[in-house]
Design a protein around this motif. Structure first.
Motif, mmCIF file in Angstrom:
data_model
loop_
_atom_site.group_PDB
_atom_site.id
_atom_site.type_symbol
_atom_site.label_atom_id
_atom_site.label_comp_id
_atom_site.label_asym_id
_atom_site.label_seq_id
_atom_site.Cartn_x
_atom_site.Cartn_y
_atom_site.Cartn_z
ATOM 1 N N ILE A 1 13.517 -19.940 -1.282
ATOM 2 C CA ILE A 1 14.602 -20.180 -2.227
ATOM 3 C C ILE A 1 15.208 -21.559 -1.947
ATOM 4 C CG2 ILE A 1 16.863 -19.370 -3.018
ATOM 5 C CD1 ILE A 1 14.697 -17.294 -3.417
ATOM 6 N N PRO A 2 15.299 -22.443 -2.943
ATOM 7 C CA PRO A 2 16.013 -23.701 -2.725
ATOM 8 C C PRO A 2 17.521 -23.452 -2.777
ATOM 9 C CG PRO A 2 15.233 -23.609 -4.981
ATOM 10 C CD PRO A 2 14.738 -22.364 -4.293
ATOM 11 N N VAL A 3 18.253 -23.979 -1.810
ATOM 12 C CA VAL A 3 19.704 -23.796 -1.763
ATOM 13 C C VAL A 3 20.417 -25.056 -2.240
ATOM 14 C CG1 VAL A 3 21.683 -23.248 -0.281
ATOM 15 C CG2 VAL A 3 19.495 -22.087 0.087
ATOM 16 N N THR A 4 20.066 -26.199 -1.653
ATOM 17 C CA THR A 4 20.629 -27.483 -2.098
ATOM 18 C C THR A 4 19.559 -28.566 -2.003
ATOM 19 O OG1 THR A 4 21.404 -28.121 0.106
ATOM 20 C CG2 THR A 4 22.977 -26.944 -1.283
ATOM 21 N N GLY A 5 19.712 -29.594 -2.792
ATOM 22 C CA GLY A 5 18.804 -30.732 -2.745
ATOM 23 C C GLY A 5 17.504 -30.479 -3.483
ATOM 24 N N LYS A 6 16.604 -31.437 -3.360
ATOM 25 C CA LYS A 6 15.277 -31.321 -3.977
ATOM 26 C C LYS A 6 14.226 -31.366 -2.890
ATOM 27 C CE LYS A 6 16.319 -33.074 -8.510
ATOM 28 N NZ LYS A 6 16.093 -34.079 -9.524
ATOM 29 N N ILE A 7 13.261 -30.458 -3.016
ATOM 30 C CA ILE A 7 12.228 -30.313 -2.011
ATOM 31 C C ILE A 7 10.889 -30.194 -2.722
ATOM 32 C CG2 ILE A 7 11.371 -28.851 -0.132
ATOM 33 C CD1 ILE A 7 14.880 -28.273 -1.073
ATOM 34 N N GLU A 8 9.869 -30.865 -2.192
ATOM 35 C CA GLU A 8 8.520 -30.729 -2.745
ATOM 36 C C GLU A 8 7.780 -29.681 -1.931
ATOM 37 O OE1 GLU A 8 5.744 -34.130 -4.059
ATOM 38 O OE2 GLU A 8 5.144 -33.624 -1.992
ATOM 39 N N LEU A 9 7.214 -28.696 -2.631
ATOM 40 C CA LEU A 9 6.448 -27.628 -1.997
ATOM 41 C C LEU A 9 4.996 -27.799 -2.430
ATOM 42 C CD1 LEU A 9 6.498 -24.980 -0.346
ATOM 43 C CD2 LEU A 9 6.958 -23.784 -2.490
ATOM 44 N N GLU A 10 4.128 -28.060 -1.453
ATOM 45 C CA GLU A 10 2.708 -28.242 -1.729
ATOM 46 C C GLU A 10 1.976 -27.074 -1.093
ATOM 47 O OE1 GLU A 10 -0.509 -31.632 -0.560
ATOM 48 O OE2 GLU A 10 1.532 -32.303 -0.973
ATOM 49 N N CYS A 11 1.227 -26.321 -1.912
ATOM 50 C CA CYS A 11 0.566 -25.110 -1.423
ATOM 51 C C CYS A 11 -0.905 -25.095 -1.814
ATOM 52 C CB CYS A 11 1.222 -23.870 -2.014
ATOM 53 S SG CYS A 11 2.930 -23.691 -1.562
ATOM 54 N N GLU A 12 -1.694 -24.422 -0.983
ATOM 55 C CA GLU A 12 -3.107 -24.220 -1.280
ATOM 56 C C GLU A 12 -3.444 -22.774 -0.956
ATOM 57 O OE1 GLU A 12 -7.449 -25.803 0.237
ATOM 58 O OE2 GLU A 12 -5.706 -27.093 0.500
ATOM 59 N N HIS A 13 -3.944 -22.057 -1.959
ATOM 60 C CA HIS A 13 -4.343 -20.657 -1.794
ATOM 61 C C HIS A 13 -5.650 -20.471 -2.543
ATOM 62 C CE1 HIS A 13 -3.749 -16.412 -0.984
ATOM 63 N NE2 HIS A 13 -4.145 -16.178 -2.215
ATOM 64 N N ASP A 14 -6.628 -19.835 -1.902
ATOM 65 C CA ASP A 14 -7.978 -19.738 -2.464
ATOM 66 C C ASP A 14 -8.452 -21.147 -2.781
ATOM 67 O OD1 ASP A 14 -8.100 -16.976 -2.169
ATOM 68 O OD2 ASP A 14 -7.171 -16.622 -4.112
ATOM 69 N N ARG A 15 -8.762 -21.434 -4.015
ATOM 70 C CA ARG A 15 -9.222 -22.777 -4.386
ATOM 71 C C ARG A 15 -8.166 -23.526 -5.190
ATOM 72 N NH1 ARG A 15 -15.110 -22.617 -3.839
ATOM 73 N NH2 ARG A 15 -15.614 -20.454 -3.420
ATOM 74 N N GLU A 16 -6.999 -22.925 -5.315
ATOM 75 C CA GLU A 16 -5.938 -23.509 -6.145
ATOM 76 C C GLU A 16 -4.932 -24.285 -5.292
ATOM 77 O OE1 GLU A 16 -2.257 -21.880 -8.795
ATOM 78 O OE2 GLU A 16 -4.098 -20.710 -8.819
ATOM 79 N N LYS A 17 -4.700 -25.547 -5.688
ATOM 80 C CA LYS A 17 -3.675 -26.372 -5.040
ATOM 81 C C LYS A 17 -2.530 -26.535 -6.027
ATOM 82 C CE LYS A 17 -6.673 -28.952 -1.971
ATOM 83 N NZ LYS A 17 -7.061 -30.275 -1.467
ATOM 84 N N THR A 18 -1.304 -26.347 -5.536
ATOM 85 C CA THR A 18 -0.116 -26.426 -6.379
ATOM 86 C C THR A 18 0.918 -27.307 -5.709
ATOM 87 O OG1 THR A 18 -0.512 -24.127 -7.025
ATOM 88 C CG2 THR A 18 1.631 -25.039 -7.565
ATOM 89 N N LYS A 19 1.588 -28.132 -6.523
ATOM 90 C CA LYS A 19 2.678 -28.955 -6.022
ATOM 91 C C LYS A 19 3.841 -28.769 -6.994
ATOM 92 C CE LYS A 19 1.723 -33.069 -4.284
ATOM 93 N NZ LYS A 19 1.447 -34.525 -4.152
#
Length: 129
Positions: free
Chosen positions: A56-74
């Motif tokens: 959960i983001p509380v304050t500010g901006k954060i980049e979340l980069e994830c990789e699961h199976d073959r899918e990469k998400t930012k």
């Protein structure tokens, strides 16, 4: 990664962000922690064998980069978007703080266990195969 809307209640005096462990967190939470970061700092860079995490983001901006199976998400975590994100086991995660004094809250479905961490990306890739 699964996106889940967060309820918020705004008043002139501020915003309330309540969490019900029965309804809002998508599993039985056993541990909660908060990470505070300065602009440009990077955290996480690991995966878990068994642990699920709800971020959960509380304050500010954060980049979340994830990789699961073959899918990469930012994605950009921002409290204004009112979204929380569920990370399932075997998801490589990297967190980058984009603004000063950024804060995220993380709910986990298990207690801390060092042996649950995959700390090296090459080990993560090997495990996925």
């Amino acid at each position: 990664m699964i996106k889940k809307k967060i309820k918020t209640y705004k008043k002139e005096s501020g915003t309330l962000l309540p969490f019900s462990f029965k309804e809002d967190v998508p599993f039985k939470a056993k541990r909660v922690f908060v990470i505070c970061g300065k602009k440009g700092f990077i955290r996480a860079k690991h995966a878990h064998f068994k642990c699920s995490q709800y971020i959960i983001p509380v304050t500010g901006k954060i980049e979340l980069e994830c990789e699961h199976d073959r899918e990469k998400t930012k994605i950009i975590l921002d409290p204004k978007n009112k979204n929380g994100y569920l990370l399932k086991p075997i998801t490589w995660c990297k967190i980058k703080f984009l603004t000063n004094n950024s804060v995220i809250m993380v709910f986990c479905d298990m207690e801390y266990e060092y042996s649950d961490y995959i700390n090296r990306y090459k080990d993560f890739l090997k495990y996925k195969k």
